[in-house]
Design a protein around this motif. Structure first.
Motif, PDB file in Angstrom:
ATOM      1  N   ILE A  69     -70.729  30.346 -24.487  1.00 42.11           N
ATOM      2  CA  ILE A  69     -70.090  29.563 -25.544  1.00 42.11           C
ATOM      3  C   ILE A  69     -69.080  28.590 -24.954  1.00 42.11           C
ATOM      4  CG2 ILE A  69     -68.462  29.723 -27.466  1.00 42.11           C
ATOM      5  CD1 ILE A  69     -70.037  32.080 -28.481  1.00 42.11           C
ATOM      6  N   VAL A  70     -68.310  29.047 -23.973  1.00 43.48           N
ATOM      7  CA  VAL A  70     -67.310  28.175 -23.363  1.00 43.48           C
ATOM      8  C   VAL A  70     -67.985  27.101 -22.513  1.00 43.48           C
ATOM      9  CG1 VAL A  70     -65.332  28.144 -21.791  1.00 43.48           C
ATOM     10  CG2 VAL A  70     -65.545  29.952 -23.477  1.00 43.48           C
ATOM     11  N   GLY A  71     -69.177  27.363 -22.012  1.00 42.92           N
ATOM     12  CA  GLY A  71     -69.929  26.366 -21.271  1.00 42.92           C
ATOM     13  C   GLY A  71     -69.620  26.332 -19.788  1.00 42.92           C
ATOM     14  N   PHE A  72     -69.290  27.484 -19.224  1.00 40.85           N
ATOM     15  CA  PHE A  72     -68.972  27.539 -17.800  1.00 40.85           C
ATOM     16  C   PHE A  72     -70.176  27.225 -16.917  1.00 40.85           C
ATOM     17  CE2 PHE A  72     -65.434  30.574 -19.017  1.00 40.85           C
ATOM     18  CZ  PHE A  72     -64.434  29.659 -18.758  1.00 40.85           C
ATOM     19  N   GLY A  73     -71.371  27.384 -17.418  1.00 38.91           N
ATOM     20  CA  GLY A  73     -72.553  27.176 -16.604  1.00 38.91           C
ATOM     21  C   GLY A  73     -72.949  25.722 -16.419  1.00 38.91           C
ATOM     22  N   GLN A  74     -72.225  24.807 -17.029  1.00 36.85           N
ATOM     23  CA  GLN A  74     -72.595  23.395 -16.967  1.00 36.85           C
ATOM     24  C   GLN A  74     -72.136  22.700 -15.691  1.00 36.85           C
ATOM     25  OE1 GLN A  74     -74.641  22.480 -19.323  1.00 36.85           O
ATOM     26  NE2 GLN A  74     -74.340  24.467 -20.292  1.00 36.85           N
ATOM     27  N   GLY A  75     -71.356  23.358 -14.856  1.00 37.54           N
ATOM     28  CA  GLY A  75     -70.807  22.724 -13.669  1.00 37.54           C
ATOM     29  C   GLY A  75     -71.637  22.883 -12.416  1.00 37.54           C
ATOM     30  N   GLY A  76     -72.811  23.432 -12.523  1.00 34.13           N
ATOM     31  CA  GLY A  76     -73.652  23.647 -11.357  1.00 34.13           C
ATOM     32  C   GLY A  76     -73.768  25.123 -11.031  1.00 34.13           C
ATOM     33  N   VAL A  77     -74.610  25.419 -10.051  1.00 42.54           N
ATOM     34  CA  VAL A  77     -74.899  26.818  -9.721  1.00 42.54           C
ATOM     35  C   VAL A  77     -73.682  27.511  -9.099  1.00 42.54           C
ATOM     36  CG1 VAL A  77     -76.352  28.334  -8.324  1.00 42.54           C
ATOM     37  CG2 VAL A  77     -77.354  26.361  -9.445  1.00 42.54           C
ATOM     38  N   GLU A  78     -73.020  26.848  -8.155  1.00 41.19           N
ATOM     39  CA  GLU A  78     -71.898  27.493  -7.467  1.00 41.19           C
ATOM     40  C   GLU A  78     -70.739  27.750  -8.414  1.00 41.19           C
ATOM     41  OE1 GLU A  78     -73.193  24.544  -6.346  1.00 41.19           O
ATOM     42  OE2 GLU A  78     -74.382  25.285  -4.652  1.00 41.19           O
ATOM     43  N   LEU A  79     -70.333  26.718  -9.161  1.00 43.16           N
ATOM     44  CA  LEU A  79     -69.229  26.889 -10.097  1.00 43.16           C
ATOM     45  C   LEU A  79     -69.600  27.835 -11.239  1.00 43.16           C
ATOM     46  CD1 LEU A  79     -67.793  23.272 -10.325  1.00 43.16           C
ATOM     47  CD2 LEU A  79     -66.806  25.257  -9.178  1.00 43.16           C
ATOM     48  N   GLY A  80     -70.850  27.771 -11.686  1.00 42.76           N
ATOM     49  CA  GLY A  80     -71.299  28.672 -12.746  1.00 42.76           C
ATOM     50  C   GLY A  80     -71.278  30.123 -12.316  1.00 42.76           C
ATOM     51  N   THR A  81     -71.684  30.370 -11.056  1.00 42.65           N
ATOM     52  CA  THR A  81     -71.666  31.738 -10.539  1.00 42.65           C
ATOM     53  C   THR A  81     -70.244  32.248 -10.403  1.00 42.65           C
ATOM     54  OG1 THR A  81     -73.710  31.310  -9.339  1.00 42.65           O
ATOM     55  CG2 THR A  81     -72.426  33.213  -8.645  1.00 42.65           C
ATOM     56  N   LEU A  82     -69.362  31.424  -9.861  1.00 46.94           N
ATOM     57  CA  LEU A  82     -67.950  31.826  -9.745  1.00 46.94           C
ATOM     58  C   LEU A  82     -67.320  32.051 -11.119  1.00 46.94           C
ATOM     59  CD1 LEU A  82     -66.669  29.549  -6.855  1.00 46.94           C
ATOM     60  CD2 LEU A  82     -66.993  32.020  -6.813  1.00 46.94           C
ATOM     61  N   ALA A  83     -67.692  31.211 -12.082  1.00 54.15           N
ATOM     62  CA  ALA A  83     -67.164  31.373 -13.434  1.00 54.15           C
ATOM     63  C   ALA A  83     -67.664  32.664 -14.069  1.00 54.15           C
ATOM     64  CB  ALA A  83     -67.550  30.175 -14.295  1.00 54.15           C
ATOM     65  N   LEU A  84     -68.942  32.993 -13.871  1.00 54.80           N
ATOM     66  CA  LEU A  84     -69.475  34.235 -14.435  1.00 54.80           C
ATOM     67  C   LEU A  84     -68.798  35.446 -13.816  1.00 54.80           C
ATOM     68  CD1 LEU A  84     -71.468  35.654 -16.315  1.00 54.80           C
ATOM     69  CD2 LEU A  84     -73.122  35.615 -14.448  1.00 54.80           C
ATOM     70  N   ILE A  85     -68.580  35.414 -12.516  1.00 51.64           N
ATOM     71  CA  ILE A  85     -67.886  36.520 -11.848  1.00 51.64           C
ATOM     72  C   ILE A  85     -66.458  36.631 -12.373  1.00 51.64           C
ATOM     73  CG2 ILE A  85     -66.986  37.320  -9.623  1.00 51.64           C
ATOM     74  CD1 ILE A  85     -69.557  36.121  -8.361  1.00 51.64           C
ATOM     75  N   SER A  86     -65.782  35.494 -12.549  1.00 53.96           N
ATOM     76  CA  SER A  86     -64.405  35.512 -13.046  1.00 53.96           C
ATOM     77  C   SER A  86     -64.327  36.026 -14.479  1.00 53.96           C
ATOM     78  CB  SER A  86     -63.810  34.107 -12.973  1.00 53.96           C
ATOM     79  OG  SER A  86     -63.772  33.654 -11.652  1.00 53.96           O
ATOM     80  N   VAL A  87     -65.212  35.542 -15.328  1.00 58.66           N
ATOM     81  CA  VAL A  87     -65.240  36.015 -16.716  1.00 58.66           C
ATOM     82  C   VAL A  87     -65.563  37.501 -16.746  1.00 58.66           C
ATOM     83  CG1 VAL A  87     -66.527  35.871 -18.891  1.00 58.66           C
ATOM     84  CG2 VAL A  87     -65.779  33.795 -17.759  1.00 58.66           C
ATOM     85  N   GLY A  88     -66.522  37.919 -15.927  1.00 61.04           N
ATOM     86  CA  GLY A  88     -66.900  39.328 -15.879  1.00 61.04           C
ATOM     87  C   GLY A  88     -65.760  40.230 -15.454  1.00 61.04           C
ATOM     88  N   ILE A  89     -65.040  39.843 -14.410  1.00 64.16           N
ATOM     89  CA  ILE A  89     -63.908  40.653 -13.935  1.00 64.16           C
ATOM     90  C   ILE A  89     -62.797  40.665 -14.976  1.00 64.16           C
ATOM     91  CG2 ILE A  89     -62.062  40.748 -12.209  1.00 64.16           C
ATOM     92  CD1 ILE A  89     -64.144  39.819 -10.143  1.00 64.16           C
ATOM     93  N   GLY A  90     -62.532  39.522 -15.582  1.00 61.39           N
ATOM     94  CA  GLY A  90     -61.466  39.460 -16.581  1.00 61.39           C
ATOM     95  C   GLY A  90     -61.737  40.331 -17.796  1.00 61.39           C
ATOM     96  N   ILE A  91     -62.933  40.260 -18.331  1.00 54.86           N
ATOM     97  CA  ILE A  91     -63.257  41.060 -19.515  1.00 54.86           C
ATOM     98  C   ILE A  91     -63.372  42.533 -19.150  1.00 54.86           C
ATOM     99  CG2 ILE A  91     -65.024  41.451 -21.289  1.00 54.86           C
ATOM    100  CD1 ILE A  91     -65.288  38.450 -21.534  1.00 54.86           C
ATOM    101  N   TYR A  92     -63.847  42.834 -17.943  1.00 50.39           N
ATOM    102  CA  TYR A  92     -63.894  44.237 -17.524  1.00 50.39           C
ATOM    103  C   TYR A  92     -62.485  44.800 -17.395  1.00 50.39           C
ATOM    104  CZ  TYR A  92     -65.781  48.427 -15.404  1.00 50.39           C
ATOM    105  OH  TYR A  92     -66.148  49.721 -15.177  1.00 50.39           O
ATOM    106  N   ALA A  93     -61.556  43.993 -16.902  1.00 49.44           N
ATOM    107  CA  ALA A  93     -60.158  44.438 -16.802  1.00 49.44           C
ATOM    108  C   ALA A  93     -59.587  44.738 -18.184  1.00 49.44           C
ATOM    109  CB  ALA A  93     -59.323  43.385 -16.088  1.00 49.44           C
ATOM    110  N   VAL A  94     -59.942  43.912 -19.163  1.00 48.34           N
ATOM    111  CA  VAL A  94     -59.499  44.177 -20.539  1.00 48.34           C
ATOM    112  C   VAL A  94     -60.075  45.497 -21.035  1.00 48.34           C
ATOM    113  CG1 VAL A  94     -59.698  43.356 -22.931  1.00 48.34           C
ATOM    114  CG2 VAL A  94     -59.132  41.750 -21.106  1.00 48.34           C
ATOM    115  N   SER A  95     -61.334  45.785 -20.690  1.00 50.98           N
ATOM    116  CA  SER A  95     -61.937  47.042 -21.138  1.00 50.98           C
ATOM    117  C   SER A  95     -61.275  48.251 -20.467  1.00 50.98           C
ATOM    118  CB  SER A  95     -63.442  47.050 -20.887  1.00 50.98           C
ATOM    119  OG  SER A  95     -63.751  47.301 -19.537  1.00 50.98           O
ATOM    120  N   VAL A  96     -60.869  48.100 -19.209  1.00 52.76           N
ATOM    121  CA  VAL A  96     -60.171  49.198 -18.528  1.00 52.76           C
ATOM    122  C   VAL A  96     -58.826  49.455 -19.193  1.00 52.76           C
ATOM    123  CG1 VAL A  96     -59.058  49.883 -16.363  1.00 52.76           C
ATOM    124  CG2 VAL A  96     -61.347  48.895 -16.327  1.00 52.76           C
TER     125      VAL A  96
END
Length: 121
Positions: free
Chosen positions: A46-73
């Protein structure tokens, strides 16, 4: 037949907290992490992090994943109050459901990216 024992764990009724769908705390944490994985995939798309290319999209997915996982912890440990004594292990509030979180996050990200961007340029 001799009693060689069994490694089958039996859940007693005192491990289930009433009022929370009558599920044991480990199941609640597991399903919570599965839902948070889906949420991470939705937020990423929804935020559109994947629009910046493969490298930035991958880093964004990892960052979003770690951030939301931290919230769940934080949610599991501080709000639900499931610590090491309830989950039967010192780091179980962190590790339970980690695999399902990652798989559901990746699946949701790929599915939504395919639906929202059917013809990438």
């Amino acid at each position: 037949m001799s009693g060689t024992g069994s490694n089958l764990a039996v859940q007693t009724s005192n491990q289930v907290k009433p009022g929370r769908l009558n599920l044991p705390p480990t199941s609640i944490v597991y399903w919570l992490r599965l839902g948070f994985g889906i949420l991470a995939g939705v937020v990423y798309n929804i935020v559109g992090f994947g629009q910046g290319g493969v490298e930035l999209g991958t880093l964004a997915l990892i960052s979003v994943g770690i951030g939301i996982y931290a919230v769940s912890v934080i949610l599991v440990k501080n709000i639900l109050g499931y610590g090491p004594d309830v989950l039967n292990g010192p780091n179980k509030h962190v590790t339970i459901g980690m695999g399902s979180y990652i798989i559901s996050m990746i699946f949701t990200t790929i599915l939504l990216n395919t639906v929202l961007n059917p013809n990438p340029s």
